[in-house]
Design a protein around this motif. Structure first.
Motif, PDB file in Angstrom:
ATOM      1  N   THR A   1       5.942  -7.813   0.162  1.00  0.00           N
ATOM      2  CA  THR A   1       5.175  -7.409  -1.012  1.00  0.00           C
ATOM      3  C   THR A   1       4.068  -8.424  -1.230  1.00  0.00           C
TER       4      THR A   1
ATOM      5  N   ALA B   1       3.787  -3.113  -5.076  1.00  0.00           N
ATOM      6  CA  ALA B   1       3.655  -2.488  -3.758  1.00  0.00           C
ATOM      7  C   ALA B   1       4.637  -3.137  -2.793  1.00  0.00           C
TER       8      ALA B   1
ATOM      9  N   ASP C   1       6.176  -2.928   1.368  1.00  0.00           N
ATOM     10  CA  ASP C   1       5.865  -2.453   2.715  1.00  0.00           C
ATOM     11  C   ASP C   1       7.041  -2.765   3.624  1.00  0.00           C
TER      12      ASP C   1
ATOM     13  N   SER D   1       5.052   2.355   3.356  1.00  0.00           N
ATOM     14  CA  SER D   1       4.620   1.700   2.121  1.00  0.00           C
ATOM     15  C   SER D   1       5.040   2.529   0.913  1.00  0.00           C
TER      16      SER D   1
ATOM     17  N   SER E   1       5.459   2.091  -3.767  1.00  0.00           N
ATOM     18  CA  SER E   1       5.292   1.250  -4.957  1.00  0.00           C
ATOM     19  C   SER E   1       6.366   1.626  -5.956  1.00  0.00           C
TER      20      SER E   1
END
Length: 942
Positions: free
Chosen positions: A62, A74, A76, A103, A105
């Motif tokens: 992140t 966010a 990933d 990805s 959020s």
């Protein structure tokens, strides 16, 4: 500056298994408590097999090390050695997500510590996950919380929990304590006059009414209908990732106080109708199975974040450096603002240039030969956190505000700078011309010049302008964009002065910042927490390094066991304001190799204040001038057992350590001018009775056999050591008269509330405990704020005399001619030191003042000179650099610290595990939101 609480309330460290909640008694009046349970459906079920292959890995990344509740983060999923076709996420707070992208959020609804897991299906039909390296996400509380709210703190008891907590095997248990971080600080009063001579106040306040734990595994929540800590010991039967959630409910209450000529009385607290309830929730992920966490350099979970838990109640007064004058706000201000000069390392007599680019001298003409004019060249390229340049006008504007706020209430630090920038510390000299002419700027040369009213040695002036309180430089553009503009006219200067009073604080100036220091304030939770982040525009300098830690999260936590458990479990990195009576717990953690303990000698003094002008209060039945009588002060002084306090209450003797030393006078050991007067601290009950029997109160009430009164001693809430001292002292004081005639109560108040109560002519605290840490290491920093008496209704004098009614004209009005004359002598001596350049003369006059005030007039009862200690996890480096006496042994400059491990260089040692089953997304977490409709009235303050 006013020094805050030194310790906190004792609670057993080893938390016992929780017992079932007691059944409500039919003899008590309970009103319905409603628990709203929201079941968060699981996004996927079952358990997941880990891959055998060591060539495919998944790691969660992140862009932040610290998130804020309700704001999206966010994430990933970094996959090495494969291509994802589907990705499942579990965020550790009871929610999940899935999709085809690596990805995603997520916005956390509440603050807490959460473990983030991800599993990806790969194009070849296999899957990979990060269950051997769950990402730890620290989430701060919501930004919209108010003084009506109270946050909870979950502390895992690793000693009482199953091995590895909060990561445990299926069928094992978690022991934890949930406590209130701070009681709500909201207070509002409505004043009415129902009849001639009678005044009423309807006082509204919010109080904690209930705590509730939900486990996230379907088990029924545990509820405690009180504000006391809630302890759990809960077994998780099945593997999975769960959220342990703590809800805290607060409720609005009211109490009416009525005052008339005979005194004051108050009604019991009652609930405001209709009911007004607010609830906060914090979470902690519990990982059940064979999970592991992503760590750096061994055991460090998040090297980009330092979490500090401080034994402080009520938080800071303001973050405005022109108005603040207490130790809690000092720490944040010192990290986000800068001064023209700062101290060189741990030295108090050497400096490095900061916002100035060089240190002035008489050699280059930047200090005039008479030491009345000091010119500083502003560092080119210096910037505030918003990227704007620091200018000479910012310096003039900042010091102008400091001077205009000099008479603000509660007391401000402005006297420190104004004593040399103004002709005198009198309202008559706070004129437009005097203030405006004190500082001049030259934009062409990028310089600012201070024009002093007396010759001041360079060392002393450098120490004064290095003080973050009153000498920090604030962006004038930001101030005017976020509050009222300062009109550069006589009327404008007069109108602006009110913003130095607590009742008129500008919210943005109080809780937000715009400085040029290593950090900037991200946001605050009033009374609870301060979240700081690295200032991207900060310019490192020799002696002022750039931060290596991205984020600092300050939590003000009252409960000592919560702080200790958090430190032991790694949920906190540092604890400060540690109480001496908990030293055995700290020493055990040190023996176990978990923490270091760093002792720091300080110049900090603490004492008991006699209020000579007590405002009416239901806490006391004594008259306003009770302590204006020297005999009564002497009686209380000799009833105080000084040696027992140090040996058995502070516990120097018990732990064979030095947490404190005795003192008398007001200049501390280690400062020029110190003299050892502690031999005058004598415990003598016979002498105490002699003074008591001859006091005006006793003789005017028929003698000791019939004189009676009730008096309350006030101690900061997070200070069990001095609460015990107050109770021990009270026991002695009650023996001055027949049994039952003298009633000495004790009351705890938050540090913030004590500071707010220190209003001249309106202080309701009759006898109260607080102290001082240095603004600058020079005798006048102690003699003026603690000994300088006021001289009429508007000239208050020093910080403490103003709050305590130590006033020349007031004493004279009571017929206390000798005391009034002695107070005048003290004032004359102190004021002479302000313009004296010969240190020997300063020392002589200061000693005369302290002997007259402390030994002859007994305006205080000395308690201790403090030896403080930091306790911190072994992965924190740099604490020995924090031993400059100007930091008081309690405050930390976080850019001097490092935390083992670097995020950028971190490499997980294992990408996947061998055969076996881990808990996955299959267990349905449970979140309990506590909605309290009504509760019983609390009978007494905890």
């Amino acid at each position: 500056m006013a020094q805050g609480p030194m310790s906190a309330s004792p609670v057993p460290v080893s938390e016992p298994p929780v017992s079932p909640a007691p059944r409500a008694s039919s003899r008590r009046k309970w009103i319905i408590v409603v628990i709203v349970v929201i079941l968060i459906a699981s996004a996927a079920g079952g358990a997941y097999l880990l891959l055998r292959s060591q060539t495919v890995s998944l790691r969660v990344e992140t862009t932040t090390v610290f998130a804020t509740a309700t704001e999206a983060v966010a994430f990933d999923a970094k996959i090495t050695g494969g291509t994802a076709t589907a990705v499942n996420w579990i965020f550790g707070d009871g929610t999940t997500a899935s999709g085809t992208s690596t990805s995603t959020s997520h916005a956390y609804a509440t603050g807490g510590t959460f473990f983030v897991g991800s599993q990806a299906n790969l194009s070849g039909g296999s899957s990979v996950n990060n269950f051997d390296a769950l990402y730890v996400m620290t989430v701060g509380p919501r930004k919209d919380l108010t003084t009506r709210d109270s946050l909870g703190v979950i502390a895992i008891n690793r000693t009482a929990s199953a091995a590895g907590a909060p990561l445990i095997a299926a069928g094992k248990w978690i022991a934890a304590v949930g406590s209130v971080q701070q009681a709500p600080s909201y207070a509002f009063s409505v004043k009415t006059t129902p009849s001639l001579g009678t005044t009423q106040w309807d006082n509204y306040s919010w109080a904690v009414q209930a705590l509730s734990f939900s486990y996230g595994d379907g088990a029924a929540p545990l509820i405690n209908i009180s504000d006391q800590a809630l302890r759990i010991n809960h077994t998780y039967a099945s593997a999975g990732i769960y959220q342990l959630a703590l809800a805290v409910a607060t409720q609005n209450q009211t109490m009416r106080t009525t005052c008339n000529i005979s005194g004051c009385s108050s009604t019991p607290l009652t609930n405001v109708m209709p009911f007004q309830i607010r609830t906060t929730v914090v979470g902690q992920t519990i990982a059940v199975g064979t999970y592991k966490l992503l760590t750096y350099s061994g055991s460090v979970v998040n090297p980009g974040l330092i979490v500090v838990q401080e034994a402080v109640t009520g938080s800071y007064t303001t973050l405005d450096p022109g108005a603040d004058y207490e130790s809690v706000g000092f720490e944040t201000i010192a990290n986000v603002y800068q001064t023209l000069l700062w101290y060189d390392g741990t030295k108090s007599d050497a400096f490095v240039p900061v916002l100035a680019d060089k240190i002035p001298s008489t050699t280059d003409g930047s200090i005039s030969s008479d030491h009345k004019n000091y010119t500083f060249h502003i560092r080119p390229g210096a910037k505030f956190a918003d990227g704007t340049s620091v200018t000479p006008w910012d310096v003039k504007y900042s010091f102008t505000r400091t001077m205009l706020f000099v008479f603000g209430t509660p007391g401000t630090s402005g006297w420190i700078q104004s004593q040399y920038l103004l002709p005198s510390l009198s309202p008559a000299d706070l004129t437009f011309a005097n203030v405006n002419n004190a500082v001049s700027v030259d934009n062409a040369s990028n310089t600012v010049t201070f024009h002093l009213t007396a010759s001041v040695p360079a060392l002393l002036w450098f120490q004064i302008i290095a003080d973050p309180l009153g000498s920090s430089i604030v962006s004038w553009k930001w101030l005017e964009a976020n509050g009222p503009a300062l009109a550069w006219t006589p009327a404008g200067f007069t109108a602006y002065q009110k913003y130095g009073n607590l009742v008129n604080y500008v919210p943005a100036w109080r809780d937000k910042t715009m400085g040029s220091g290593p950090y900037t304030v991200d946001y605050v939770v009033p009374g609870e927490s301060v979240a700081m982040k690295r200032n991207s525009n900060f310019q490192p300098l020799p002696g002022i390094p750039a931060p290596t830690v991205e984020r600092v999260f300050l939590q003000y936590v009252e409960s000592p066991s919560t702080r200790e458990l958090s430190l032991e479990s790694g949920q906190a990195d540092i604890t400060t304001y540690n109480p001496s009576n908990r030293f055995d717990v700290m020493r055990r953690m040190q023996t176990d190799g978990l923490v270091h303990i760093e002792f720091v000698p300080t110049l900090n003094l603490f004492w008991w204040n006699f209020n000579m002008e007590i405002a009416p209060s239901a806490d006391n039945t004594v008259p306003r001038d009770f302590f204006a009588d020297l005999n009564m002060r002497k009686a209380f002084f000799y009833a105080y057992d000084f040696q027992n306090y140090l040996d058995n209450i502070v516990e120097n003797k018990h732990f064979n350590a030095k947490f404190a030393d005795s003192f008398n006078g007001i200049i501390p050991n280690g400062m020029v001018g110190y003299e050892n007067l502690s031999s005058y601290n004598v415990f003598d009950m016979a002498r105490a009775r002699q003074y008591y029997n001859t006091s005006k109160f006793v003789t005017s009430h028929g003698g000791p056999a019939s004189a009676s009164f009730t008096l309350t001693i006030v101690v900061p809430t997070a200070d069990p050591v001095n609460l015990a001292a107050a109770r021990s002292w009270g026991d002695n004081l009650q023996k001055l008269g027949p049994t039952g005639n003298i009633v000495i109560n004790t009351r705890t108040m938050s540090f913030h509330d004590i500071i707010a109560e220190m209003n001249p002519h309106a202080n309701r605290m009759s006898l109260w405990f607080l102290g001082w840490l240095p603004d600058y290491p020079y005798p006048t920093d102690y003699t003026y704020p603690m000994l300088e008496p006021g001289n009429n209704a508007t000239e208050y004098g020093g910080t403490y005399p103003a709050a305590n009614g130590f006033n020349i004209s007031y004493l004279a009005s009571l017929g206390e001619t000798a005391q009034s004359r002695a107070a005048q002598n003290i004032s004359d001596w102190i004021n002479a030191t302000l313009s004296e350049t010969d240190i020997n003369v300063v020392v002589d006059l200061s000693r005369k003042a302290q002997r007259e005030a402390m030994l002859n007039l007994t305006i205080y009862v000395p308690a201790q000179q403090q030896y403080s200690f930091f306790v911190y996890r072994t992965w924190i480096q740099g604490i020995p650099l924090e031993s400059n006496p100007m930091l008081g042994g309690t405050d930390i400059l976080y850019n001097l610290l490092a935390k083992s491990g670097t995020i950028q260089g971190a490499v997980a040692t294992s990408s996947s595990a061998g055969p076996g089953t881990q808990g996955g997304f299959g267990i349905t977490p449970l979140i309990a939101t506590l909605g309290l409709l009504a509760v019983r009235r609390r009978d007494e303050e905890p």
